[in-house]
Design an enzyme around this catalytic site. Sequence first.
Site, PDB file in Angstrom:
ATOM      1  N   TYR A 158       2.747   9.644   0.129  1.00 36.13           N
ATOM      2  CA  TYR A 158       3.901   8.949   1.034  1.00 36.13           C
ATOM      3  C   TYR A 158       5.220   9.028   0.353  1.00 36.13           C
ATOM      4  O   TYR A 158       6.260   9.057   0.976  1.00 36.13           O
ATOM      5  CB  TYR A 158       3.635   7.736   1.060  1.00 36.13           C
TER       6      TYR A 158
ATOM      7  N   ASP B 264       0.782  -1.116  -0.056  1.00 40.38           N
ATOM      8  CA  ASP B 264       0.129   0.127  -0.026  1.00 40.38           C
ATOM      9  C   ASP B 264       0.924   1.219  -0.210  1.00 40.38           C
ATOM     10  O   ASP B 264       1.843   1.363   0.837  1.00 40.38           O
ATOM     11  CB  ASP B 264      -0.803  -0.105   1.101  1.00 40.38           C
TER      12      ASP B 264
ATOM     13  N   LYS C   4      -2.851   5.874  -3.906  1.00 38.68           N
ATOM     14  CA  LYS C   4      -4.019   6.884  -3.797  1.00 38.68           C
ATOM     15  C   LYS C   4      -3.745   8.312  -4.510  1.00 38.68           C
ATOM     16  O   LYS C   4      -2.590   8.816  -4.528  1.00 38.68           O
ATOM     17  CB  LYS C   4      -4.322   6.718  -2.186  1.00 38.68           C
TER      18      LYS C   4
ATOM     19  N   HIS D  20      -7.763   9.273  -1.393  1.00 34.56           N
ATOM     20  CA  HIS D  20      -7.165   9.080  -0.124  1.00 34.56           C
ATOM     21  C   HIS D  20      -7.998   9.985   0.983  1.00 34.56           C
ATOM     22  O   HIS D  20      -8.111   9.237   2.193  1.00 34.56           O
ATOM     23  CB  HIS D  20      -5.953   9.897  -0.302  1.00 34.56           C
TER      24      HIS D  20
END
Length: 322
Positions: free
Chosen positions: A55, A50, A85, A118
């Site tokens: 990120y 994920d 996302k 997200h």
Amino acid sequence: MAAVPEVALRSGNARPMPAVGMGTAAFPVVHEATKNAVLAAIEVGFRHFDTAALYRTERPLSDAVAEAVRCGLVQSREEVFVTSKLWCTQCHPDLVLPSLRETLQNLQMEYVDLYLIHWPVCMKPGPAVFPAKREDAMPFDFEGVWRAMEECQRLGLAKAIGVSNFTTKHLDKVLAVATIPPAVNQVELNPVWQQRTLRGYCAEKGIHVAAYSPLGGQNWSGEGNAVLESEVLAEIAKARGKTVAQVSLRWIYEQGVTSIVKSYNKERLKQNLEIFDWELTDEDRRKISQIPQKKTVEGKGLFVPEGEFTSVDPADLDIVEE
Ligand code: A2P
């Protein structure tokens, strides 16, 4: 180690989703650390990863998967399930497809297995930064953004599409306009925040629930970790000869929910997959059902200053559905 069970998603063409995935939200991002952790995870049996535009771990994840293929740990990219996302600044109908294309470029992949919105939050277009300025919040065009998500699936760039951090109220808005319903809702979920109402709703609508912060997260609130420090879970863990982390992950699995668990430590990664050849007892489940509930991740924390925001309805983010 027992094989990791897989869950078939009801919509989309994604391969079945392994019931435990590895999370890669780790700040600050260190490319080599993420890459090495993903490689270690593949070695111990993880096949589900994920990531998110926010990120900045799409590239190290991609490098690790490529290396795993080169050294024969997996035959091909098809053997792994990859979720990414769409960040809030890209939640505009015309920015969804370009954002996914950028994600795919970072991942050096032809498709993601699952692409998620997200947050049910729209911010002025711009780079993915966190936290955002409150004056950058804008109304969310659920219909326009979901149409664009559906296009991503139709084009085969996302095998399945879904959402994250959506309450039943947000899901109602998406389902009202969806041709392709969301396959997954990924939310904060663990024995300390069990999300019973949301799970009931998602089960009824055929939306699979995935859990982030299954072990209580990385001290996001600065108040410690209510899961790993839970006395109830510690007692059960002792009686079963397991760790608190394993009890939490096992409980989540028994609820039919997929965990996205973050560890960059090989021993803990291994431990986090060793939950499929034993069970909790009815008494364990009863004790867990009585744990006082407490949410850790607040949507308002997306914004500065003071976590306040103006043009998004605060009630949209703060719904407590227990
Ligand atoms: P680490 O990367 O050092 O293992 P969550 O998945 O709920 O976000 O929780 C992640 C946090 O829990 C991380 O800080 C991670 O640290 C830690 N963690 C992950 N697996 C375990 C485990 N099996 N036992 C104890 N702590 C763990």
